[in-house]
Enzyme design. Sequence first.
Site, PDB file in Angstrom:
ATOM      1  N   MET A 299       3.807   9.508   3.152  1.00 51.28           N
ATOM      2  CA  MET A 299       4.302  10.264   2.040  1.00 51.28           C
ATOM      3  C   MET A 299       3.172  10.050   0.778  1.00 51.28           C
ATOM      4  O   MET A 299       2.728  10.463   0.025  1.00 51.28           O
ATOM      5  CB  MET A 299       5.397  10.190   2.170  1.00 51.28           C
ATOM      6  CG  MET A 299       6.195  11.120   0.971  1.00 51.28           C
ATOM      7  SD  MET A 299       7.928  11.136   1.224  1.00 51.28           S
ATOM      8  CE  MET A 299       7.816   9.695   0.473  1.00 51.28           C
TER       9      MET A 299
ATOM     10  N   VAL B  50       3.497  -6.444  -6.718  1.00 51.53           N
ATOM     11  CA  VAL B  50       3.800  -7.583  -6.127  1.00 51.53           C
ATOM     12  C   VAL B  50       2.577  -8.321  -5.132  1.00 51.53           C
ATOM     13  O   VAL B  50       2.594  -7.578  -4.455  1.00 51.53           O
ATOM     14  CB  VAL B  50       5.079  -7.932  -4.921  1.00 51.53           C
ATOM     15  CG1 VAL B  50       5.118  -9.238  -4.206  1.00 51.53           C
ATOM     16  CG2 VAL B  50       6.586  -7.028  -5.471  1.00 51.53           C
TER      17      VAL B  50
ATOM     18  N   ASP C  72      14.162   2.374   7.294  1.00 49.07           N
ATOM     19  CA  ASP C  72      12.847   2.291   7.613  1.00 49.07           C
ATOM     20  C   ASP C  72      12.634   0.970   7.421  1.00 49.07           C
ATOM     21  O   ASP C  72      11.142   0.355   7.312  1.00 49.07           O
ATOM     22  CB  ASP C  72      11.972   3.348   7.341  1.00 49.07           C
ATOM     23  CG  ASP C  72      10.860   3.375   7.466  1.00 49.07           C
ATOM     24  OD1 ASP C  72      10.652   2.555   8.940  1.00 49.07           O
ATOM     25  OD2 ASP C  72       9.723   3.803   6.989  1.00 49.07           O
TER      26      ASP C  72
ATOM     27  N   PRO D 239       8.478  -4.787   9.161  1.00 53.70           N
ATOM     28  CA  PRO D 239       7.417  -6.228   8.764  1.00 53.70           C
ATOM     29  C   PRO D 239       6.689  -5.884   7.203  1.00 53.70           C
ATOM     30  O   PRO D 239       6.377  -6.422   5.985  1.00 53.70           O
ATOM     31  CB  PRO D 239       6.713  -6.711   9.487  1.00 53.70           C
ATOM     32  CG  PRO D 239       7.506  -6.669  10.570  1.00 53.70           C
ATOM     33  CD  PRO D 239       7.939  -5.285  10.743  1.00 53.70           C
TER      34      PRO D 239
END
Length: 292
Positions: free
Chosen positions: A77, A146, A188, A191
Amino acid sequence: MSNFCRECGAPLSRQVLGGLCGRCVARSLAGDFSQPPSAERNRPGGRASFGQAVLPASPGARIGDYEPLKPIGQGGMGAVYQARQLSLNRMVALKVLLFGPFAKPAVFQRFRTEAQLAARLQHPNIVTIHEAGEQGGQPYYVMDYVAGQTLADLVRARPLPAGQAAEYLVKIARAIQFAHDQGVIHRDLKPSNVLMGPDDEPRIADFGLARQLTGHSDLTLTGQVLGSPGFISPEQASAGKTSVGPATDVYALGGLLYFMVTGRPPFLADHPETVLYQVMHDEPVGLRRLNP
């Protein structure tokens, strides 16, 4: 004769299956589509490349107060860029909707919902949303940048020691409990949606499939499978025949722990349809059979 190992579900055939190379099959089943392969990004008719119908190609292009610097991830998306907030001279992550004003209305709404729900979740182990806006029909939102890698990247080299995996899972689980307390389910967890910062703290990202926990019918989408095959719950795999709720995220937490200590999803096969069948009907291979 089966093309899959009866013990671990690993593919036995060396042929290209389902129109995908082995690398893409593995990435799809691991839920790791943070970046499509370069050949796929560049081929005509492939997945949208970074910048394609998203941002102007000219150097120094801006969206609001933000200057995109480089792409750091892409999903089905949106595309995420490392960006500089000019007024504060700080690094942020800027997520923009793929195809911008040309996206379908339903995708527009899903993108806005993601920003709204994630912005409600102020928790040290959830990526913080700072601002949302729109420029020239291009919606965007801004979140913490991050620096580091995803949990998928961290485990790719080798499984984690059980104690370390458990410590990460406790922090992720507490963050998910906080989201549930705020009435939000993620739907959802995988990892590639857990970012590992330089402080070794896991942070949950990508609430693109998140829904508000209201008890209304929007938690049940009949005929539509949402999530990543290797980590979705049986109720997600049933395509709306069973309501999706907080237990869906709890199931995914188990999948994350399984992945951290074995290096693979609980269910694995060449085709997503086969994985969905395994999720609904089979048991995962015992942990010690994969990692003594």
